[in-house]
Design a protein around this motif. Structure first.
Motif, PDB file in Angstrom:
ATOM      1  N   LYS A 293    -127.414 -42.579  86.620  1.00  0.00           N
ATOM      2  CA  LYS A 293    -127.307 -43.213  85.313  1.00  0.00           C
ATOM      3  C   LYS A 293    -126.742 -42.278  84.245  1.00  0.00           C
ATOM      4  O   LYS A 293    -126.065 -42.724  83.330  1.00  0.00           O
ATOM      5  N   ASN A 294    -127.019 -40.985  84.347  1.00  0.00           N
ATOM      6  CA  ASN A 294    -126.516 -40.056  83.333  1.00  0.00           C
ATOM      7  C   ASN A 294    -125.179 -39.420  83.730  1.00  0.00           C
ATOM      8  O   ASN A 294    -124.661 -38.539  83.043  1.00  0.00           O
ATOM      9  N   ARG A 295    -124.620 -39.875  84.849  1.00  0.00           N
ATOM     10  CA  ARG A 295    -123.284 -39.475  85.301  1.00  0.00           C
ATOM     11  C   ARG A 295    -123.101 -37.958  85.372  1.00  0.00           C
ATOM     12  O   ARG A 295    -122.077 -37.423  84.962  1.00  0.00           O
ATOM     13  N   ASN A 296    -124.086 -37.259  85.923  1.00  0.00           N
ATOM     14  CA  ASN A 296    -123.947 -35.820  86.102  1.00  0.00           C
ATOM     15  C   ASN A 296    -123.637 -35.464  87.553  1.00  0.00           C
ATOM     16  O   ASN A 296    -123.786 -34.333  87.984  1.00  0.00           O
ATOM     17  N   ASN A 297    -123.242 -36.471  88.326  1.00  0.00           N
ATOM     18  CA  ASN A 297    -122.784 -36.298  89.710  1.00  0.00           C
ATOM     19  C   ASN A 297    -123.863 -35.781  90.653  1.00  0.00           C
ATOM     20  O   ASN A 297    -123.577 -35.121  91.646  1.00  0.00           O
ATOM     21  N   THR A 298    -125.122 -36.094  90.351  1.00  0.00           N
ATOM     22  CA  THR A 298    -126.228 -35.818  91.253  1.00  0.00           C
ATOM     23  C   THR A 298    -127.329 -36.820  90.943  1.00  0.00           C
ATOM     24  O   THR A 298    -127.207 -37.631  90.031  1.00  0.00           O
ATOM     25  N   LEU A 299    -128.386 -36.783  91.730  1.00  0.00           N
ATOM     26  CA  LEU A 299    -129.529 -37.656  91.472  1.00  0.00           C
ATOM     27  C   LEU A 299    -130.686 -36.805  90.985  1.00  0.00           C
ATOM     28  O   LEU A 299    -131.204 -35.955  91.710  1.00  0.00           O
ATOM     29  N   ASP A 300    -131.064 -37.018  89.733  1.00  0.00           N
ATOM     30  CA  ASP A 300    -132.184 -36.304  89.133  1.00  0.00           C
ATOM     31  C   ASP A 300    -133.499 -36.895  89.638  1.00  0.00           C
ATOM     32  O   ASP A 300    -133.505 -37.971  90.259  1.00  0.00           O
ATOM     33  N   PRO A 301    -134.626 -36.217  89.412  1.00  0.00           N
ATOM     34  CA  PRO A 301    -135.910 -36.708  89.929  1.00  0.00           C
ATOM     35  C   PRO A 301    -136.211 -38.161  89.580  1.00  0.00           C
ATOM     36  O   PRO A 301    -136.683 -38.918  90.446  1.00  0.00           O
ATOM     37  N   ALA A 302    -135.943 -38.586  88.349  1.00  0.00           N
ATOM     38  CA  ALA A 302    -136.215 -39.974  87.963  1.00  0.00           C
ATOM     39  C   ALA A 302    -135.312 -40.937  88.721  1.00  0.00           C
ATOM     40  O   ALA A 302    -135.733 -42.045  89.104  1.00  0.00           O
ATOM     41  N   GLU A 303    -134.073 -40.528  88.970  1.00  0.00           N
ATOM     42  CA  GLU A 303    -133.135 -41.384  89.703  1.00  0.00           C
ATOM     43  C   GLU A 303    -133.515 -41.460  91.180  1.00  0.00           C
ATOM     44  O   GLU A 303    -133.431 -42.532  91.806  1.00  0.00           O
ATOM     45  N   ILE A 304    -133.931 -40.324  91.741  1.00  0.00           N
ATOM     46  CA  ILE A 304    -134.428 -40.315  93.117  1.00  0.00           C
ATOM     47  C   ILE A 304    -135.639 -41.235  93.246  1.00  0.00           C
ATOM     48  O   ILE A 304    -135.778 -41.991  94.223  1.00  0.00           O
ATOM     49  N   ALA A 305    -136.531 -41.190  92.272  1.00  0.00           N
ATOM     50  CA  ALA A 305    -137.731 -42.028  92.299  1.00  0.00           C
ATOM     51  C   ALA A 305    -137.350 -43.507  92.294  1.00  0.00           C
ATOM     52  O   ALA A 305    -137.995 -44.325  92.972  1.00  0.00           O
ATOM     53  N   ALA A 306    -136.304 -43.860  91.561  1.00  0.00           N
ATOM     54  CA  ALA A 306    -135.848 -45.257  91.526  1.00  0.00           C
ATOM     55  C   ALA A 306    -135.294 -45.687  92.882  1.00  0.00           C
ATOM     56  O   ALA A 306    -135.547 -46.810  93.348  1.00  0.00           O
ATOM     57  N   VAL A 307    -134.539 -44.800  93.526  1.00  0.00           N
ATOM     58  CA  VAL A 307    -134.030 -45.088  94.864  1.00  0.00           C
ATOM     59  C   VAL A 307    -135.189 -45.288  95.840  1.00  0.00           C
ATOM     60  O   VAL A 307    -135.244 -46.262  96.601  1.00  0.00           O
ATOM     61  N   ALA A 308    -136.142 -44.355  95.817  1.00  0.00           N
ATOM     62  CA  ALA A 308    -137.277 -44.401  96.735  1.00  0.00           C
ATOM     63  C   ALA A 308    -138.108 -45.672  96.527  1.00  0.00           C
ATOM     64  O   ALA A 308    -138.564 -46.291  97.493  1.00  0.00           O
ATOM     65  N   LYS A 309    -138.285 -46.057  95.289  1.00  0.00           N
ATOM     66  CA  LYS A 309    -139.041 -47.272  94.984  1.00  0.00           C
ATOM     67  C   LYS A 309    -138.348 -48.506  95.560  1.00  0.00           C
ATOM     68  O   LYS A 309    -138.992 -49.388  96.147  1.00  0.00           O
ATOM     69  N   THR A 310    -137.029 -48.540  95.411  1.00  0.00           N
ATOM     70  CA  THR A 310    -136.267 -49.672  95.944  1.00  0.00           C
ATOM     71  C   THR A 310    -136.371 -49.748  97.459  1.00  0.00           C
ATOM     72  O   THR A 310    -136.556 -50.821  98.040  1.00  0.00           O
ATOM     73  N   VAL A 311    -136.254 -48.597  98.122  1.00  0.00           N
ATOM     74  CA  VAL A 311    -136.344 -48.566  99.587  1.00  0.00           C
ATOM     75  C   VAL A 311    -137.741 -48.981 100.040  1.00  0.00           C
ATOM     76  O   VAL A 311    -137.890 -49.763 100.994  1.00  0.00           O
ATOM     77  N   ARG A 312    -138.763 -48.507  99.364  1.00  0.00           N
ATOM     78  CA  ARG A 312    -140.134 -48.867  99.722  1.00  0.00           C
ATOM     79  C   ARG A 312    -140.348 -50.375  99.615  1.00  0.00           C
ATOM     80  O   ARG A 312    -141.028 -50.989 100.446  1.00  0.00           O
ATOM     81  N   GLU A 313    -139.741 -50.972  98.614  1.00  0.00           N
ATOM     82  CA  GLU A 313    -139.910 -52.418  98.422  1.00  0.00           C
ATOM     83  C   GLU A 313    -139.057 -53.232  99.395  1.00  0.00           C
ATOM     84  O   GLU A 313    -139.492 -54.284  99.873  1.00  0.00           O
ATOM     85  N   SER A 314    -137.865 -52.760  99.705  1.00  0.00           N
ATOM     86  CA  SER A 314    -136.937 -53.579 100.490  1.00  0.00           C
ATOM     87  C   SER A 314    -137.144 -53.483 101.994  1.00  0.00           C
ATOM     88  O   SER A 314    -136.778 -54.405 102.732  1.00  0.00           O
ATOM     89  N   LEU A 315    -137.725 -52.389 102.481  1.00  0.00           N
ATOM     90  CA  LEU A 315    -137.855 -52.220 103.928  1.00  0.00           C
ATOM     91  C   LEU A 315    -139.200 -52.663 104.490  1.00  0.00           C
ATOM     92  O   LEU A 315    -139.421 -52.585 105.690  1.00  0.00           O
ATOM     93  N   GLY A 316    -140.083 -53.151 103.633  1.00  0.00           N
ATOM     94  CA  GLY A 316    -141.386 -53.596 104.117  1.00  0.00           C
ATOM     95  C   GLY A 316    -141.281 -54.683 105.167  1.00  0.00           C
ATOM     96  O   GLY A 316    -142.029 -54.699 106.158  1.00  0.00           O
ATOM     97  N   GLN A 317    -140.340 -55.601 104.986  1.00  0.00           N
ATOM     98  CA  GLN A 317    -140.202 -56.707 105.944  1.00  0.00           C
ATOM     99  C   GLN A 317    -139.691 -56.245 107.298  1.00  0.00           C
ATOM    100  O   GLN A 317    -139.758 -56.984 108.288  1.00  0.00           O
ATOM    101  N   TYR A 318    -139.163 -55.022 107.358  1.00  0.00           N
ATOM    102  CA  TYR A 318    -138.677 -54.463 108.619  1.00  0.00           C
ATOM    103  C   TYR A 318    -139.594 -53.352 109.140  1.00  0.00           C
ATOM    104  O   TYR A 318    -139.200 -52.571 110.019  1.00  0.00           O
ATOM    105  N   ASN A 319    -140.811 -53.283 108.610  1.00  0.00           N
ATOM    106  CA  ASN A 319    -141.790 -52.274 109.038  1.00  0.00           C
ATOM    107  C   ASN A 319    -141.243 -50.853 108.895  1.00  0.00           C
ATOM    108  O   ASN A 319    -141.611 -49.963 109.668  1.00  0.00           O
ATOM    109  N   TYR A 320    -140.324 -50.687 107.931  1.00  0.00           N
ATOM    110  CA  TYR A 320    -139.747 -49.362 107.679  1.00  0.00           C
ATOM    111  C   TYR A 320    -139.103 -48.789 108.939  1.00  0.00           C
ATOM    112  O   TYR A 320    -139.084 -47.575 109.137  1.00  0.00           O
ATOM    113  N   TYR A 321    -138.585 -49.722 109.770  1.00  0.00           N
ATOM    114  CA  TYR A 321    -137.870 -49.380 110.996  1.00  0.00           C
ATOM    115  C   TYR A 321    -138.742 -48.646 112.012  1.00  0.00           C
ATOM    116  O   TYR A 321    -138.230 -48.165 113.038  1.00  0.00           O
TER     117      TYR A 321
END
Length: 255
Positions: free
Chosen positions: A106-134
């Motif tokens: 979001k801040n376009r610094n060409n990396t993922l800061d801790p808050a951005e990583i947390a957003a990614v992780a939250k999305t994955v945790r929510e979206s992969l539940g139906q697949y038992n996290y593989y």
């Protein structure tokens, strides 16, 4: 895409194997060779299944992975002879990682800061539940229910996204008999590669009394073990057929 991360999409690019596997990643020659070989293995094994389908029969074997993961897995036992937790660590390919970066930096610094990583992780945790996290486990053929991860951890280093998490069994699970662990995407959209047998391991004193082996199904083994199932009815199963489970690398432990 089964790992749903906002608008992230990957292009389809043909290669000569019969699948869309050329993702033009920037990698070392050694890593590129290993990943290419893994892609070919996935393609060949799925084509074995697809080739046995009757002409015109719809089959999930037409699917192919768009996301490639260097995976590590660990099953942890307690001192009482029961399962404590299963741990997964996934390092995503550079193409998928760059698409995540585009969506979440979001801040376009060409990396993922801790808050951005947390957003990614939250999305994955929510979206992969139906697949038992593989992550799948059976004991003597019976599936073991696993709870959702309490949290998904993440990093973004050297152009690659890495996620890790652990799952605990819903009920106390004694480790007795034949125990099989598999980590695979049932939609065939993501290919999880265990580079060598040490990438699937067990820990804890209770596993010391058990034997273990990592099984990497080849085309001959797939045909031999599933010949009776590979019929027109199999490929037209209205409930769906789990092709990815057939070709997935697995850890077999006997206690």
């Amino acid at each position: 895409m089964r790992i749903i991360l906002s608008g992230s999409r990957l292009p389809k690019c043909r290669d000569g194997i019969g699948g869309d596997f050329n993702l033009n990643r920037t990698q070392s020659s050694r890593h590129s060779h290993r990943v290419t070989s893994f892609r070919q293995l996935v393609s060949i094994n799925l084509c074995v299944l697809a080739g046995l389908a009757v002409a015109g029969a719809p089959t999930g074997a037409e699917a192919h992975p768009h996301i490639f993961v260097d995976a590590m897995f660990e099953a942890v036992a307690g001192g009482d002879g029961s399962l404590v937790e299963l741990r997964d660590n996934w390092r995503f390919d550079e193409v998928f990682s760059s698409s995540v970066l585009l969506d979440y930096d979001k801040n376009r610094n060409n990396t993922l800061d801790p808050a951005e990583i947390a957003a990614v992780a939250k999305t994955v945790r929510e979206s992969l539940g139906q697949y038992n996290y593989y992550t799948n486990m059976t004991i003597n053929g019976k599936a073991v229910a696993l709870a959702r991860p309490d949290v998904v951890q993440g990093t973004y280093e050297d152009g690659s996204l890495t996620l890790s998490f652990s799952q605990k069994p819903v009920q106390k699970t004694p480790l007795k008999g034949l125990i099989v662990f598999r980590v695979f995407d049932p939609t065939l959209d993501t290919a999880l590669d265990f580079a060598d047998d040490t990438a699937m391991k067990t820990s804890g004193d209770s596993f010391g009394r058990c034997t273990r082996k990592v099984v990497r199904p080849g085309s001959k083994e797939i045909l031999a073990e599933n010949q009776a199932m590979l019929t027109t009815m199999f490929f037209n199963d209205p409930t769906g057929t789990d092709y990815s489970q057939i070709v997935a690398t697995r850890l077999e432990v006997r206690c």
